[in-house]
Write a protein that holds these residues in place. Structure first.
Motif, PDB file in Angstrom:
ATOM      1  N   HIS A 158       0.855  -1.183   0.000  1.00  0.00           N
ATOM      2  CA  HIS A 158       0.000   0.000   0.000  1.00  0.00           C
ATOM      3  C   HIS A 158       0.892   1.234   0.000  1.00  0.00           C
ATOM      4  O   HIS A 158       2.105   1.128  -0.238  1.00  0.00           O
ATOM      5  CB  HIS A 158      -0.988  -0.027   1.183  1.00  0.00           C
ATOM      6  CG  HIS A 158      -2.179   0.820   0.924  1.00  0.00           C
ATOM      7  ND1 HIS A 158      -2.295   2.104   1.418  1.00  0.00           N
ATOM      8  CD2 HIS A 158      -3.280   0.610   0.163  1.00  0.00           C
ATOM      9  CE1 HIS A 158      -3.414   2.636   0.980  1.00  0.00           C
ATOM     10  NE2 HIS A 158      -4.054   1.757   0.214  1.00  0.00           N
ATOM     11  N   HIS A 159       0.293   2.426   0.258  1.00  0.00           N
ATOM     12  CA  HIS A 159       1.065   3.662   0.119  1.00  0.00           C
ATOM     13  C   HIS A 159       2.225   3.755   1.106  1.00  0.00           C
ATOM     14  O   HIS A 159       3.174   4.512   0.868  1.00  0.00           O
ATOM     15  CB  HIS A 159       0.155   4.874   0.314  1.00  0.00           C
ATOM     16  CG  HIS A 159      -1.079   4.885  -0.528  1.00  0.00           C
ATOM     17  ND1 HIS A 159      -1.211   4.209  -1.737  1.00  0.00           N
ATOM     18  CD2 HIS A 159      -2.284   5.489  -0.325  1.00  0.00           C
ATOM     19  CE1 HIS A 159      -2.416   4.408  -2.234  1.00  0.00           C
ATOM     20  NE2 HIS A 159      -3.084   5.176  -1.414  1.00  0.00           N
ATOM     21  N   ASP A 160       2.204   2.967   2.195  1.00  0.00           N
ATOM     22  CA  ASP A 160       3.295   3.058   3.180  1.00  0.00           C
ATOM     23  C   ASP A 160       4.543   2.319   2.690  1.00  0.00           C
ATOM     24  O   ASP A 160       5.585   2.359   3.333  1.00  0.00           O
ATOM     25  CB  ASP A 160       2.857   2.525   4.549  1.00  0.00           C
ATOM     26  CG  ASP A 160       2.406   1.064   4.521  1.00  0.00           C
ATOM     27  OD1 ASP A 160       1.772   0.613   5.494  1.00  0.00           O
ATOM     28  OD2 ASP A 160       2.672   0.364   3.506  1.00  0.00           O
ATOM     29  N   GLY A 161       4.436   1.611   1.575  1.00  0.00           N
ATOM     30  CA  GLY A 161       5.615   0.989   0.974  1.00  0.00           C
ATOM     31  C   GLY A 161       6.018  -0.352   1.551  1.00  0.00           C
ATOM     32  O   GLY A 161       6.917  -1.009   1.051  1.00  0.00           O
ATOM     33  N   VAL A 162       5.309  -0.800   2.600  1.00  0.00           N
ATOM     34  CA  VAL A 162       5.636  -2.102   3.206  1.00  0.00           C
ATOM     35  C   VAL A 162       5.055  -3.203   2.332  1.00  0.00           C
ATOM     36  O   VAL A 162       3.892  -3.151   1.957  1.00  0.00           O
ATOM     37  CB  VAL A 162       5.040  -2.211   4.629  1.00  0.00           C
ATOM     38  CG1 VAL A 162       5.179  -3.631   5.171  1.00  0.00           C
ATOM     39  CG2 VAL A 162       5.723  -1.215   5.565  1.00  0.00           C
ATOM     40  N   THR A 163       5.867  -4.200   1.980  1.00  0.00           N
ATOM     41  CA  THR A 163       5.361  -5.268   1.099  1.00  0.00           C
ATOM     42  C   THR A 163       4.997  -6.508   1.910  1.00  0.00           C
ATOM     43  O   THR A 163       5.658  -6.841   2.897  1.00  0.00           O
ATOM     44  CB  THR A 163       6.410  -5.654   0.022  1.00  0.00           C
ATOM     45  OG1 THR A 163       7.574  -6.148   0.677  1.00  0.00           O
ATOM     46  CG2 THR A 163       6.733  -4.458  -0.860  1.00  0.00           C
ATOM     47  N   LEU A 164       3.932  -7.167   1.481  1.00  0.00           N
ATOM     48  CA  LEU A 164       3.440  -8.351   2.189  1.00  0.00           C
ATOM     49  C   LEU A 164       4.068  -9.619   1.604  1.00  0.00           C
ATOM     50  O   LEU A 164       3.550 -10.722   1.792  1.00  0.00           O
ATOM     51  CB  LEU A 164       1.914  -8.393   2.132  1.00  0.00           C
ATOM     52  CG  LEU A 164       1.167  -7.537   3.180  1.00  0.00           C
ATOM     53  CD1 LEU A 164       1.456  -6.053   3.009  1.00  0.00           C
ATOM     54  CD2 LEU A 164      -0.329  -7.785   3.157  1.00  0.00           C
ATOM     55  N   TRP A 165       5.158  -9.463   0.852  1.00  0.00           N
ATOM     56  CA  TRP A 165       5.990 -10.579   0.411  1.00  0.00           C
ATOM     57  C   TRP A 165       7.424 -10.052   0.402  1.00  0.00           C
ATOM     58  O   TRP A 165       7.634  -8.838   0.557  1.00  0.00           O
ATOM     59  CB  TRP A 165       5.521 -11.069  -0.975  1.00  0.00           C
ATOM     60  CG  TRP A 165       6.099 -10.419  -2.188  1.00  0.00           C
ATOM     61  CD1 TRP A 165       7.048 -10.949  -3.030  1.00  0.00           C
ATOM     62  CD2 TRP A 165       5.769  -9.126  -2.747  1.00  0.00           C
ATOM     63  NE1 TRP A 165       7.325 -10.081  -4.070  1.00  0.00           N
ATOM     64  CE2 TRP A 165       6.559  -8.962  -3.919  1.00  0.00           C
ATOM     65  CE3 TRP A 165       4.894  -8.084  -2.388  1.00  0.00           C
ATOM     66  CZ2 TRP A 165       6.511  -7.815  -4.721  1.00  0.00           C
ATOM     67  CZ3 TRP A 165       4.843  -6.944  -3.177  1.00  0.00           C
ATOM     68  CH2 TRP A 165       5.637  -6.816  -4.323  1.00  0.00           C
ATOM     69  N   ASP A 166       8.437 -10.951   0.211  1.00  0.00           N
ATOM     70  CA  ASP A 166       9.814 -10.437   0.313  1.00  0.00           C
ATOM     71  C   ASP A 166      10.227  -9.855  -1.031  1.00  0.00           C
ATOM     72  O   ASP A 166      10.936 -10.476  -1.809  1.00  0.00           O
ATOM     73  CB  ASP A 166      10.791 -11.505   0.793  1.00  0.00           C
ATOM     74  CG  ASP A 166      10.813 -12.739  -0.098  1.00  0.00           C
ATOM     75  OD1 ASP A 166      11.807 -13.475  -0.053  1.00  0.00           O
ATOM     76  OD2 ASP A 166       9.836 -12.922  -0.847  1.00  0.00           O
ATOM     77  N   ALA A 167       9.699  -8.651  -1.258  1.00  0.00           N
ATOM     78  CA  ALA A 167       9.872  -7.985  -2.550  1.00  0.00           C
ATOM     79  C   ALA A 167      11.299  -7.482  -2.729  1.00  0.00           C
ATOM     80  O   ALA A 167      11.932  -7.075  -1.748  1.00  0.00           O
ATOM     81  CB  ALA A 167       8.901  -6.810  -2.638  1.00  0.00           C
ATOM     82  N   PRO A 168      11.799  -7.480  -3.970  1.00  0.00           N
ATOM     83  CA  PRO A 168      13.166  -7.010  -4.209  1.00  0.00           C
ATOM     84  C   PRO A 168      13.317  -5.540  -3.806  1.00  0.00           C
ATOM     85  O   PRO A 168      12.386  -4.753  -3.960  1.00  0.00           O
ATOM     86  CB  PRO A 168      13.351  -7.192  -5.723  1.00  0.00           C
ATOM     87  CG  PRO A 168      11.995  -7.346  -6.297  1.00  0.00           C
ATOM     88  CD  PRO A 168      11.145  -7.931  -5.204  1.00  0.00           C
ATOM     89  N   GLY A 169      14.458  -5.195  -3.247  1.00  0.00           N
ATOM     90  CA  GLY A 169      14.788  -3.800  -2.959  1.00  0.00           C
ATOM     91  C   GLY A 169      14.160  -3.265  -1.693  1.00  0.00           C
ATOM     92  O   GLY A 169      14.308  -2.088  -1.368  1.00  0.00           O
ATOM     93  N   THR A 170      13.415  -4.099  -0.941  1.00  0.00           N
ATOM     94  CA  THR A 170      12.736  -3.552   0.253  1.00  0.00           C
ATOM     95  C   THR A 170      13.645  -3.630   1.482  1.00  0.00           C
ATOM     96  O   THR A 170      13.277  -3.144   2.548  1.00  0.00           O
ATOM     97  CB  THR A 170      11.435  -4.321   0.533  1.00  0.00           C
ATOM     98  OG1 THR A 170      11.718  -5.733   0.565  1.00  0.00           O
ATOM     99  CG2 THR A 170      10.390  -4.034  -0.540  1.00  0.00           C
TER     100      THR A 170
END
Ligand SMILES: C[C@@H]1N[C@H](CNC(=O)CCc2c[nH]c3ccccc23)[C@@H](O)[C@H](O)[C@@H]1O
Length: 441
Positions: free
Chosen positions: A127-139
């Motif tokens: 969502h807009h807070d940028g937290v990903t609910l999977w281990d997304a690249p670059g996070t």
């Protein structure tokens, strides 16, 4: 601008145009889930519906609880005062670590979702807070695998959705990423959003990763796409769409990917006439005033099952799908009030789903809403959905070929032509009730 202008389809994106697949057109109902660190505070002012709140009040008094990271940063906002008082002004990311999802069972959530009669399910992946609910690249660990729930929540949802026999979609916030952009809080519709190439490539890699890992049937983008990513290039949006349609030939994308391409248009709370025409559109809203769970919402703020069914029937009668959102609690449980509405929709669909699933508009729209009536058409029948019992007079008799075929569910009912209408005797039926007339043997 934050709000929608009619997106243009540049030539570079014309290659993606295609007929709308029947699985989407006929679905009638989809279920959305918004779930993230914002589900820990789960706090917003239940100000009002999008479209009903004056724009100048919207951001400081945002009813969207999933906007907490923005609202809490607005000087003097009630959310900021709440954040100081209850959370001691702690950094937003503390909520990611406090988010345990201790009661989360994807199959349990999908059992409730499937029981509504929905044809597809879409969770937020970022969502807009940028937290990903999977281990997304670059996070760099700012995701639910490395922290908080310590789980690939998107993988869990994808598996449970397929096991339940529904189509699976992914929501991705392309237009806003408050962590990546590091911009000050948004207080006006035209405040800046991340548009640079670095962000466009970062977001592109997320969409490619989602496609590769989960083969979603729907790419549900939000707000728009960073302008730098619209241009041709190895990590352009066009490359992402190319990859998507190669992997998922009957996949669909919504209309929130900037000036590029869409398979279906979307409206949110407000029924936007420019969008809701033809048979390739979807109206989305929360069961209440928010997409993220808001602990301040009570019955008065939520759609009852009856109201949700009327909305579903209205949307389908005009050619669209309804994407109804659940705001999961941080624990992973469905809030009790929202569950009641969902269960009520399922009960109704078990009685009358034949009038909405696989249905399309029957033709003309009713003149007025008194009495409320909506017409749909399926391959073998025309359906009049009314919200009353007793002797019901259906207008426009020429819509019906043979009134002697009138049925409510499996039960035949008497119907006779009277001056300018068809009188049907509707007794002891669940309302809204679908009266079906066969159009061919
Ligand atoms: C599903 C919800 N979408 C919100 C963004 N939507 C809007 O700003 C509505 C207006 C809008 C922006 N781009 C559009 C494209 C098509 C139709 C409406 C919009 C998000 O801000 C909200 O948190 C939630 O995720």
């Amino acid at each position: 601008a934050m709000f929608k202008t009619d997106p243009v389809r540049p030539d570079a994106y014309r290659e993606f145009e295609r007929p709308l697949p029947e699985w989407f057109r006929g679905a009638a109902l989809g279920i959305f889930v918004h779930w993230g660190p914002y589900s820990v505070p789960a706090w917003a002012e239940p100000t009002g519906e999008l479209g009903a709140v004056p724009r100048e009040e919207w951001y400081a008094h945002n009813p969207y609880a999933e906007w907490y990271a923005n609202t809490m940063r607005i000087e003097g906002s009630p959310a900021q005062m709440h954040h100081e008082r209850v959370h001691g002004g702690a950094p937003y990311d503390d909520f990611l670590d406090a988010w345990k999802a201790e009661d989360f069972d994807a199959d349990e959530v999908l059992a409730v979702v499937a029981a509504t009669g929905a044809g597809y399910f879409i969770p937020t992946t970022k969502h807009h807070d940028g937290v990903t609910l999977w281990d997304a690249p670059g996070t760099d660990g700012r995701n639910t695998v490395a922290r908080g729930p310590r789980q690939d929540l998107i993988g869990a949802f994808a598996d449970a959705t397929r096991a339940a026999g529904l189509r699976f979609g992914v929501y991705y916030s392309g237009g806003l990423d408050w962590h990546f952009s590091g911009l000050p809080p948004i207080e006006h519709d035209d405040d800046p959003a991340p548009d640079d190439l670095a962000y466009a490539e970062y977001a592109h890699d997320h969409v490619i990763d989602l496609i590769d890992r989960y083969r979603p049937d729907i790419l549900w983008g939000d707000i728009r796409w960073p302008v730098a990513g619209i241009e041709p290039g190895p990590k352009s949006l066009a490359h992402a769409f190319q990859t998507f349609y190669e992997r998922v030939p009957d996949g669909v994308v919504n209309d929130r990917w900037g000036e590029s391409h869409w398979d279906f248009r979307t409206s949110e709370y407000v029924h936007g006439t420019a969008v809701e025409v033809g048979e390739a559109w979807e109206n989305t809203r929360g069961i209440g005033l928010s997409f993220g769970h808001n602990r301040n919402e009570t019955n008065e703020h939520l759609l009852s099952a009856h109201e949700a069914v009327r909305l579903l029937v209205d949307v389908v009668s005009r050619g669209g799908n309804l994407l109804l959102n659940i705001g999961l609690e941080a624990s992973g449980r469905i809030p009790e009030l929202q569950r009641q509405t969902l269960e009520g929709i399922g009960v109704w669909n078990r009685h009358y789903g034949h009038a909405v699933v696989g249905a399309r508009p029957e033709g003309r729209m009713p003149a007025s809403d008194e009495p409320w009536i909506r017409w749909t058409r399926t391959d073998d029948a025309v359906h009049a959905v009314v919200d009353q019992t007793g002797p019901v007079r259906l207008p426009d008799p020429d819509r019906v070929l043979d009134e002697s075929t009138a049925r409510i569910g499996e039960r035949h009912v008497t119907a006779e032509r009277v001056d300018g209408g068809i009188l049907v005797d509707v007794e002891d039926a669940v309302t809204p009730v679908a009266i079906s007339f066969r159009t061919r043997d």
